[in-house]
Write a protein that holds these residues in place. Structure first.
Motif, PDB file in Angstrom:
ATOM      1  N   TYR A   1     -43.116   9.971  39.521  1.00 30.45           N
ATOM      2  CA  TYR A   1     -42.166   9.369  40.465  1.00 30.45           C
ATOM      3  C   TYR A   1     -40.861  10.166  40.410  1.00 30.45           C
ATOM      4  CZ  TYR A   1     -45.497   5.584  39.776  1.00 30.45           C
ATOM      5  OH  TYR A   1     -46.650   4.843  39.673  1.00 30.45           O
ATOM      6  N   PRO A   2     -40.869  11.372  40.953  1.00 25.63           N
ATOM      7  CA  PRO A   2     -39.705  12.259  40.818  1.00 25.63           C
ATOM      8  C   PRO A   2     -38.423  11.689  41.403  1.00 25.63           C
ATOM      9  CG  PRO A   2     -41.253  13.093  42.453  1.00 25.63           C
ATOM     10  CD  PRO A   2     -41.946  11.989  41.751  1.00 25.63           C
ATOM     11  N   TRP A   3     -38.538  10.784  42.361  1.00 30.77           N
ATOM     12  CA  TRP A   3     -37.333  10.206  42.942  1.00 30.77           C
ATOM     13  C   TRP A   3     -36.667   9.192  42.005  1.00 30.77           C
ATOM     14  CZ3 TRP A   3     -37.327   4.903  43.762  1.00 30.77           C
ATOM     15  CH2 TRP A   3     -38.569   4.264  43.683  1.00 30.77           C
ATOM     16  N   VAL A   4     -37.443   8.685  41.014  1.00 29.94           N
ATOM     17  CA  VAL A   4     -36.886   7.719  40.058  1.00 29.94           C
ATOM     18  C   VAL A   4     -36.215   8.433  38.882  1.00 29.94           C
ATOM     19  CG1 VAL A   4     -37.409   5.763  38.544  1.00 29.94           C
ATOM     20  CG2 VAL A   4     -38.645   6.038  40.702  1.00 29.94           C
ATOM     21  N   LEU A   5     -36.705   9.624  38.527  1.00 33.27           N
ATOM     22  CA  LEU A   5     -36.209  10.333  37.350  1.00 33.27           C
ATOM     23  C   LEU A   5     -34.694  10.527  37.358  1.00 33.27           C
ATOM     24  CD1 LEU A   5     -38.977  13.027  36.757  1.00 33.27           C
ATOM     25  CD2 LEU A   5     -38.436  11.072  35.298  1.00 33.27           C
ATOM     26  N   PRO A   6     -34.106  11.047  38.449  1.00 32.63           N
ATOM     27  CA  PRO A   6     -32.641  11.236  38.419  1.00 32.63           C
ATOM     28  C   PRO A   6     -31.870   9.921  38.335  1.00 32.63           C
ATOM     29  CG  PRO A   6     -33.524  11.732  40.601  1.00 32.63           C
ATOM     30  CD  PRO A   6     -34.688  11.591  39.692  1.00 32.63           C
ATOM     31  N   VAL A   7     -32.443   8.849  38.906  1.00 36.27           N
ATOM     32  CA  VAL A   7     -31.762   7.555  38.859  1.00 36.27           C
ATOM     33  C   VAL A   7     -31.714   7.035  37.424  1.00 36.27           C
ATOM     34  CG1 VAL A   7     -31.834   5.154  39.620  1.00 36.27           C
ATOM     35  CG2 VAL A   7     -32.419   6.990  41.221  1.00 36.27           C
ATOM     36  N   LEU A   8     -32.868   7.033  36.754  1.00 36.74           N
ATOM     37  CA  LEU A   8     -32.891   6.556  35.379  1.00 36.74           C
ATOM     38  C   LEU A   8     -32.137   7.510  34.457  1.00 36.74           C
ATOM     39  CD1 LEU A   8     -33.741   4.465  33.362  1.00 36.74           C
ATOM     40  CD2 LEU A   8     -35.945   5.619  33.109  1.00 36.74           C
ATOM     41  N   GLY A   9     -32.237   8.805  34.725  1.00 33.84           N
ATOM     42  CA  GLY A   9     -31.491   9.775  33.923  1.00 33.84           C
ATOM     43  C   GLY A   9     -30.001   9.525  34.001  1.00 33.84           C
ATOM     44  N   ALA A  10     -29.501   9.262  35.207  1.00 32.59           N
ATOM     45  CA  ALA A  10     -28.073   8.966  35.381  1.00 32.59           C
ATOM     46  C   ALA A  10     -27.688   7.688  34.642  1.00 32.59           C
ATOM     47  CB  ALA A  10     -27.747   8.843  36.860  1.00 32.59           C
ATOM     48  N   LEU A  11     -28.577   6.700  34.667  1.00 30.57           N
ATOM     49  CA  LEU A  11     -28.300   5.445  33.972  1.00 30.57           C
ATOM     50  C   LEU A  11     -28.232   5.663  32.456  1.00 30.57           C
ATOM     51  CD1 LEU A  11     -27.851   2.426  34.034  1.00 30.57           C
ATOM     52  CD2 LEU A  11     -30.330   2.097  34.141  1.00 30.57           C
ATOM     53  N   LEU A  12     -29.145   6.475  31.934  1.00 28.20           N
ATOM     54  CA  LEU A  12     -29.132   6.767  30.489  1.00 28.20           C
ATOM     55  C   LEU A  12     -27.874   7.533  30.093  1.00 28.20           C
ATOM     56  CD1 LEU A  12     -32.882   7.760  29.945  1.00 28.20           C
ATOM     57  CD2 LEU A  12     -31.757   5.613  29.312  1.00 28.20           C
ATOM     58  N   VAL A  13     -27.456   8.458  30.934  1.00 26.47           N
ATOM     59  CA  VAL A  13     -26.211   9.189  30.661  1.00 26.47           C
ATOM     60  C   VAL A  13     -25.030   8.224  30.682  1.00 26.47           C
ATOM     61  CG1 VAL A  13     -24.615  10.944  31.532  1.00 26.47           C
ATOM     62  CG2 VAL A  13     -27.073  11.397  31.508  1.00 26.47           C
ATOM     63  N   ALA A  14     -25.018   7.309  31.648  1.00 27.54           N
ATOM     64  CA  ALA A  14     -23.924   6.342  31.741  1.00 27.54           C
ATOM     65  C   ALA A  14     -23.872   5.452  30.503  1.00 27.54           C
ATOM     66  CB  ALA A  14     -24.094   5.496  33.002  1.00 27.54           C
ATOM     67  N   LEU A  15     -25.015   5.039  30.013  1.00 27.25           N
ATOM     68  CA  LEU A  15     -25.053   4.186  28.823  1.00 27.25           C
ATOM     69  C   LEU A  15     -24.533   4.924  27.595  1.00 27.25           C
ATOM     70  CD1 LEU A  15     -28.455   2.337  29.345  1.00 27.25           C
ATOM     71  CD2 LEU A  15     -26.177   1.313  29.429  1.00 27.25           C
ATOM     72  N   THR A  16     -24.945   6.186  27.436  1.00 28.41           N
ATOM     73  CA  THR A  16     -24.437   6.942  26.281  1.00 28.41           C
ATOM     74  C   THR A  16     -22.963   7.291  26.460  1.00 28.41           C
ATOM     75  OG1 THR A  16     -25.385   8.937  27.303  1.00 28.41           O
ATOM     76  CG2 THR A  16     -26.614   7.937  25.495  1.00 28.41           C
ATOM     77  N   ALA A  17     -22.524   7.419  27.706  1.00 33.87           N
ATOM     78  CA  ALA A  17     -21.102   7.650  27.946  1.00 33.87           C
ATOM     79  C   ALA A  17     -20.287   6.426  27.523  1.00 33.87           C
ATOM     80  CB  ALA A  17     -20.853   7.969  29.419  1.00 33.87           C
ATOM     81  N   ILE A  18     -20.797   5.237  27.786  1.00 36.67           N
ATOM     82  CA  ILE A  18     -20.122   4.014  27.338  1.00 36.67           C
ATOM     83  C   ILE A  18     -20.091   3.966  25.811  1.00 36.67           C
ATOM     84  CG2 ILE A  18     -20.272   1.492  27.282  1.00 36.67           C
ATOM     85  CD1 ILE A  18     -21.479   1.649  30.109  1.00 36.67           C
ATOM     86  N   TYR A  19     -21.207   4.344  25.201  1.00 29.73           N
ATOM     87  CA  TYR A  19     -21.288   4.378  23.739  1.00 29.73           C
ATOM     88  C   TYR A  19     -20.253   5.348  23.160  1.00 29.73           C
ATOM     89  CZ  TYR A  19     -23.329   5.245  19.120  1.00 29.73           C
ATOM     90  OH  TYR A  19     -23.518   5.396  17.772  1.00 29.73           O
ATOM     91  N   ALA A  20     -20.173   6.550  23.745  1.00 35.89           N
ATOM     92  CA  ALA A  20     -19.185   7.531  23.280  1.00 35.89           C
ATOM     93  C   ALA A  20     -17.768   7.052  23.551  1.00 35.89           C
ATOM     94  CB  ALA A  20     -19.433   8.876  23.961  1.00 35.89           C
ATOM     95  N   TRP A  21     -17.564   6.431  24.706  1.00 36.13           N
ATOM     96  CA  TRP A  21     -16.250   5.901  25.073  1.00 36.13           C
ATOM     97  C   TRP A  21     -15.787   4.853  24.054  1.00 36.13           C
ATOM     98  CZ3 TRP A  21     -15.317   2.246  29.831  1.00 36.13           C
ATOM     99  CH2 TRP A  21     -13.953   2.087  30.049  1.00 36.13           C
ATOM    100  N   ALA A  22     -16.734   4.037  23.601  1.00 37.67           N
ATOM    101  CA  ALA A  22     -16.403   3.017  22.601  1.00 37.67           C
ATOM    102  C   ALA A  22     -15.923   3.653  21.296  1.00 37.67           C
ATOM    103  CB  ALA A  22     -17.603   2.113  22.343  1.00 37.67           C
ATOM    104  N   THR A  23     -16.438   4.831  20.962  1.00 38.78           N
ATOM    105  CA  THR A  23     -15.981   5.533  19.759  1.00 38.78           C
ATOM    106  C   THR A  23     -14.657   6.248  20.018  1.00 38.78           C
ATOM    107  OG1 THR A  23     -18.302   5.905  19.167  1.00 38.78           O
ATOM    108  CG2 THR A  23     -16.663   7.172  17.963  1.00 38.78           C
ATOM    109  N   ILE A  24     -14.519   6.852  21.192  1.00 42.13           N
ATOM    110  CA  ILE A  24     -13.266   7.526  21.560  1.00 42.13           C
ATOM    111  C   ILE A  24     -12.101   6.546  21.519  1.00 42.13           C
ATOM    112  CG2 ILE A  24     -12.040   8.631  23.480  1.00 42.13           C
ATOM    113  CD1 ILE A  24     -14.758   9.833  24.318  1.00 42.13           C
TER     114      ILE A  24
END
Length: 444
Positions: free
Chosen positions: A300-323
């Motif tokens: 489902y190549p059309w789903v990959l970038p959507v979920l990938g962006a969501l995973l990046v956003a979640l880790t960005a929140i995690y990093a932001w919490a440490t920053i």
């Protein structure tokens, strides 16, 4: 830009409590770290010492900003009165006693490192590298502690702290405080355990990220997401390592209290080696027969970038919490209450984003080996999430003794989006006093 007068009026009537750390501190640390990462990328510097320079590049701008702009050294919470200049003879005995307690503590930590097998192995992390760094730094730390303590004791309002009590107990001097000794030992136990782990894992994560060619990742959503997620973890580890190192009163980043509850230590330590329960083959290992998100969504190549962006956003929140901690990140300690950044939205932004990331990236409810492992993995992952809920609750108990935290918690219950959402989902009236921020945490 849309402006909601009702929200603006509400914010004015019920202002958010002041944060112990300014938002700018973390941003200047991120800028310094990012500049070094670019240099390391260009010149292919992916060795362990380049990784340590990355920590310095993160920490140094934060120290400068904290002192020059935020002027944290003047905060009453430092316990320092800069107008004081006691005579040397007045504080000399106190300083000698304190140095005795401090050196006894360091000697005990060195003995544990030397005798403990885990710190001589690479099974969990590159602990031998961390130990080699400590051996190099130890003589300088020993020598510099003398003028530092002699100078600081002349300025401290109450110089007889936990280190002094330990030294007084060892020397037979009257007036030592039992609880101050225990808090001192707990604080240094936190530093000894977690700093060794952080220094051990800094080099491999940095090397992995610097070795990736970002141009090769641009055309592949999976590789791009992996590249960005790796960068978020590099940020997290750099800030966390700096936080464990920079526990100094003139920076107002000293440890106020270390968690005094056994449940808090248990909940935290089972998330780290050698006590890790979530590791491969452990009782909370949820990876049996599992595959990552790109495997299950490959058709489902059309789903990959959507979920990938969501995973990046979640880790960005995690990093932001440490920053957001700036110089003050640490497990199991109270170093000031944060109310800004992601902590204005959720009491537990790191725990929440981390667990959502694990659920979405691992997809434990699917297994290549059949439905039995899928059910088991999902159940075990639910237990892992339960461990982090337990950690949050134990941190509530610790931080809840601080009136500043109580004020923050009550404000969050009234205003923060995530607590209010959970209150609505569980059909509860939002309480005036609820939960706590996870400002003690760090696990990978």
């Amino acid at each position: 830009m849309y402006h909601d007068p009702a929200l603006a009026s509400r914010a004015k009537a019920d202002p958010r409590p002041r944060s112990a750390v300014s938002g700018a501190v973390g941003l200047v640390g991120l800028a310094g770290m990012s500049a070094w990462v670019i240099v390391a990328h260009v010149f292919r510097m992916n060795g362990p010492y380049a990784a340590l320079v990355n920590v310095v590049a993160c920490a140094l701008p934060m120290v400068i900003w904290s002192l020059a702009v935020d002027k944290v050294h003047r905060n009453p919470s430092t316990g320092i009165d800069w107008s004081l200049t006691r005579p040397w003879r007045e504080t000399r005995d106190v300083s000698v006693t304190k140095l005795t307690g401090l050196w006894l503590t360091w000697g005990a930590i060195a003995a544990i490192y030397a005798l403990g097998r885990v710190w001589g192995e690479t099974r969990y992390a590159n602990y031998p590298f961390a130990m080699s760094c400590f051996v190099v730094v130890a003589p300088a730390l020993f020598l510099l502690s003398i003028p530092y303590v002699l100078w600081l004791d002349r300025k401290l309002v109450h110089p007889r702290d936990g280190a002094w009590s330990l030294g007084a107990w060892a020397m037979g001097v009257e007036g030592w405080d039992r609880e101050a000794i225990f808090n001192h030992l707990r604080s240094w136990a936190v530093k000894a355990f977690f700093l060794a782990f952080m220094v051990a894992i800094v080099p491999p994560g940095f090397a992995e990220f610097v070795s990736i060619d970002p141009r090769a990742a641009l055309g592949d959503p999976v590789r791009l997401a992996t590249y960005l997620v790796t960068f978020m973890f590099v940020i997290d580890v750099a800030f966390a390592t700096a936080g464990y190192i920079l526990t100094f009163r003139p920076l107002d980043s000293h440890i106020r209290t270390a968690n005094p509850y056994a449940a808090g230590w248990t909940a935290a330590l089972i998330c780290y080696p050698p006590f890790l329960l979530m590791g491969q083959g452990g009782p909370l290992d949820y990876h049996e027969g599992s595959a990552d998100w790109s495997y299950w969504l490959g058709n489902y190549p059309w789903v990959l970038p959507v979920l990938g962006a969501l995973l990046v956003a979640l880790t960005a929140i995690y990093a932001w919490a440490t920053i957001a901690f700036g110089l003050r990140f640490s497990n199991l300690t109270h170093r000031g209450i944060l109310t800004h950044g992601p902590y204005a939205w959720s009491r537990h932004p790191a725990y929440l984003s981390k667990n959502l990331f694990w659920w979405l990236s691992t997809m434990p409810f699917l297994a290549t080996t059949g439905w039995h492992d899928a059910v088991r993995n999902a159940a075990v992952m639910a237990c892992v999430s339960g461990v982090y809920y337990w950690r949050a609750r134990t941190e509530e108990r610790h931080l809840g003794a601080d009136p500043a935290y109580q004020e923050y918690s009550a404000w969050m219950a009234r205003n923060a989006p995530v607590p209010r959402l959970f209150a609505r989902l569980t059909s509860r009236v939002t309480p005036a006093k609820a939960g706590a921020q996870s400002q003690e945490r760090h696990s990978l």
